[in-house]
Design a protein around this motif. Structure first.
Motif, PDB file in Angstrom:
ATOM      1  N   ASP A 135       0.819  -1.214   0.000  1.00 18.92           N
ATOM      2  CA  ASP A 135       0.000   0.000   0.000  1.00 18.92           C
ATOM      3  C   ASP A 135       0.850   1.260   0.000  1.00 18.92           C
ATOM      4  O   ASP A 135       0.328   2.361  -0.191  1.00 18.92           O
ATOM      5  CB  ASP A 135      -0.951   0.003   1.202  1.00 18.92           C
ATOM      6  CG  ASP A 135      -0.215  -0.205   2.518  1.00 18.92           C
ATOM      7  OD1 ASP A 135       0.462   0.726   2.976  1.00 18.92           O
ATOM      8  OD2 ASP A 135      -0.323  -1.308   3.082  1.00 18.92           O
ATOM      9  N   PRO A 399      -8.015  -3.586  -7.500  1.00 20.93           N
ATOM     10  CA  PRO A 399      -6.863  -2.933  -8.132  1.00 20.93           C
ATOM     11  C   PRO A 399      -6.841  -3.199  -9.621  1.00 20.93           C
ATOM     12  O   PRO A 399      -7.526  -4.095 -10.115  1.00 20.93           O
ATOM     13  CB  PRO A 399      -5.666  -3.604  -7.436  1.00 20.93           C
ATOM     14  CG  PRO A 399      -6.183  -4.943  -7.047  1.00 20.93           C
ATOM     15  CD  PRO A 399      -7.636  -4.749  -6.713  1.00 20.93           C
ATOM     16  N   THR A 553       0.318   1.234  -9.336  1.00 21.08           N
ATOM     17  CA  THR A 553       0.463   0.709  -7.979  1.00 21.08           C
ATOM     18  C   THR A 553      -0.885   0.273  -7.429  1.00 21.08           C
ATOM     19  O   THR A 553      -1.668  -0.348  -8.144  1.00 21.08           O
ATOM     20  CB  THR A 553       1.164   1.740  -7.075  1.00 21.08           C
ATOM     21  OG1 THR A 553       0.447   2.987  -7.122  1.00 21.08           O
ATOM     22  CG2 THR A 553       2.591   1.984  -7.542  1.00 21.08           C
ATOM     23  N   LEU A 554      -1.186   0.618  -6.179  1.00 20.53           N
ATOM     24  CA  LEU A 554      -2.285  -0.020  -5.456  1.00 20.53           C
ATOM     25  C   LEU A 554      -3.641   0.132  -6.119  1.00 20.53           C
ATOM     26  O   LEU A 554      -4.345  -0.831  -6.369  1.00 20.53           O
ATOM     27  CB  LEU A 554      -2.339   0.529  -4.024  1.00 20.53           C
ATOM     28  CG  LEU A 554      -3.462  -0.043  -3.160  1.00 20.53           C
ATOM     29  CD1 LEU A 554      -3.214  -1.510  -2.864  1.00 20.53           C
ATOM     30  CD2 LEU A 554      -3.616   0.747  -1.879  1.00 20.53           C
TER      31      LEU A 554
END
Length: 577
Positions: A135, A399, A553-554
């Protein structure tokens, strides 16, 4: 034998605990043994080993409104998305370890009539082990562990012969066997449930607070992804060069290859606690788990391909100092299997990539070989170009799908490159390289959209290819001066510049790298005849900010950048044994 060790302090500040991240710690060696019992036979054994143990971390280059709203719900204010501030806040450790080993045996048997039989046997393995704060915040949302193990063996046999000054040829067979094992584990923490529900209207409209969200909805849950791929490649190839005159050389070549791949992936979820009777659990607990974790998943695929590729090259010696050439080739990159959980937007397998390239150029020498200039014009048309995709998620809670390969319909790369060298004096030389590249999607009407567009499919036809700057420039000055006792003083100044480009296929906000230039300096002393030197260096002298890579990313719309090395000064010792 050569030995290396690279060590560098971290350049990213973890504001959570004061640690310095992104350090470098690498060691390795490469050595070889040569045995020549007679003039007709030689055996060369080459081995190499490389170890990397360091922390690699991404700094946020863009955070979506969804991520900011989720963080605000659990009471956290993220740092500004500024990767070149070189600061993060992460409560879980980041570690990256790689180990690479290789061994190659080359046998050359020189037969009669200028005939040479060569055997190349090679083994290589590579292991990758990483632990990351998934995260990238001082919250216990998720942490990940990735292990990759790759082993390969190759065998090549070549037969080469020169038939006078007019004709020579090479014939060969090739075999490659590869095995990849991929294990990924994602563990969810006490803040995961509240974080993923933090932007849901049904939660905020009911006045639910983070304290009302049971951590047990996701805390302790783990996803286990297991997958792997076996592949076998066989090929036969041949190439000959015919010189009908002293100035003209014609080189055709063909290669036939056969690819077979088998891959599988499974997903298993463990560690789930029973759903409680509270409002949040009953309102959306099951849906949250289904989307954030998914259920059992299993898939296996096979790929079988055969391909014939080739080339035709022609060169002509226009004068003693000028050579012109033209080359046509048909290239091939095998298709494969996506070792990720795939949805509607990503196919489980991707097709082979085929490229047709044409290049025309000249190589020239001037002023008694004190100067050289090489110029090339090229165009490459690629069908089913393979590109890494970060597609839209199936739901607002999940995600994006990452690390999956897709096929772009058509891509065209064309441009002009020039490389020059000028020996200004016996001690000073100047180098210059300039490239203009027009790399574009010719047909890509079903491309992933930038996350901020809220679209599912976008048309990128005619747009610039990602990671493909239009202009590139490199130049430098070299200096060498003999000293006493065989010593030599040497130095150089190098400059490299690239124009702007997007770092990911979908061209999301936070993934654009503006134009930048880097300057490096070197100064050293050594003995070239004995292979040792001591060198002082400064890299990125003017401390230019730039990203070496961008990644999704997350959450959907979140991007992280791997900041390029800041200004650094060091010393290198080189030796040969």
């Amino acid at each position: 034998m050569s030995v290396f060790e690279v060590s560098r302090d971290g350049d990213i500040d973890n504001r959570f605990n004061g640690e310095r991240l992104n350090e470098q710690d690498r060691q390795g060696f490469r050595g070889q043994l040569l045995w020549m019992p007679n003039e007709r036979f030689s055996a060369r054994l080459i081995g190499d080993y490389a170890l990397q143990d360091e922390s690699a971390v991404l700094a946020a280059s863009h955070l979506s409104s969804m991520t900011r709203q989720r963080a605000a719900f659990v009471g956290y204010q993220p740092l500004p998305a500024s990767p070149f501030a070189r600061r993060v806040e992460q409560n879980d450790g980041n570690r990256l370890q790689t180990l690479q080993r290789g061994l190659t045996l080359q046998l050359d048997n020189y037969l009669d009539n200028d005939l040479t039989l060569t055997s190349l046997s090679g083994y290589r393995d590579w292991s990758y082990d990483s632990r990351h704060d998934a995260d990238s915040m001082p919250l216990s949302v998720a942490r990940s562990a990735v292990q990759l193990d790759h082993h390969q063996f190759s065998q090549e046999l070549r037969l080469a012969q020169s038939l006078g000054e007019r004709f020579d040829y090479v014939l060969g067979v090739y075999y490659l066997q590869q095995r990849l094992q991929r294990d990924v584990d994602v563990a969810f923490g006490r803040d995961a449930a509240a974080f993923f529900l933090g932007d849901q209207k049904q939660v905020t409209d009911r006045g639910i607070t983070p304290g009302m969200v049971p951590p047990s909805l996701l805390q302790g849950a783990e996803q286990h992804f297991r997958g792997g791929q076996d592949s076998d490649t066989q090929a036969v190839f041949g190439q000959f060069t015919w010189r009908p005159t002293e100035r003209l050389a014609i080189t055709p070549g063909l290669r036939y290859s056969r690819e077979r791949k088998r891959g599988e992936i499974t997903r298993r979820v463990s560690g789930l606690a029973p759903l409680g009777a509270d409002l949040v659990s009953q309102l959306g607990g099951k849906r949250l788990r289904d989307i954030a974790l998914g259920g059992a998943y299993a898939r296996s695929n096979r790929v079988a391909e055969n391909n014939l590729s080739g080339q035709l090259a022609v060169s002509y010696q226009l004068s003693e100092a000028l050579v012109g050439y033209a080359r046509w080739s048909r290239g091939y990159k095998a298709g494969g299997i996506n070792l990720e959980v795939t949805g509607d937007a990503i196919a489980p397998v991707f097709d082979a990539e085929r490229a047709t390239a044409v290049e025309v150029g000249i190589k020239s020498l001037w002023w008694d070989e004190r100067a050289s200039l090489d110029v090339a014009i090229y165009q490459t048309d690629v069908d089913d170009y393979q590109a890494l995709s970060n597609s839209e998620p199936a739901d607002e809670l999940s995600p994006p799908l990452r690390d999956s390969l897709i096929n772009v319909g058509k891509v065209r790369l064309r441009g002009i490159e020039a490389d020059g060298r000028l020996q200004l004096t016996s001690q000073i030389g100047w180098r210059l390289g300039l490239a203009l590249s027009d790399a574009r999607y010719r047909s890509f009407d079903n491309a992933p959209c930038p996350p901020e567009s809220d679209g599912v499919s976008c048309d990128l036809s005619g747009k610039q290819l990602f990671n493909a700057p239009r202009w590139s420039l490199s130049t430098g000055i070299d200096y060498r001066r003999p000293l006493v006792s065989g010593l030599e003083l040497f130095g150089a100044i190098d400059y490299a510049w690239r124009s702007g480009y997007y770092g990911v296929l979908e061209r999301g906000e936070g993934s654009y790298q503006s134009a930048y230039g880097l300057t490096d300096l070197r100064l050293g002393v050594g003995r070239s005849d004995q292979g040792w030197a001591v060198e002082l260096w400064a890299r990125n002298l003017f401390d230019q900010d730039y990203a070496s890579a961008f990644y999704a990313t997350l959450g959907s719309g979140d991007y992280g950048a791997l900041p390029g090395t800041p200004r650094s000064v060091g010393v290198s010792l080189r030796g040969r044994y």
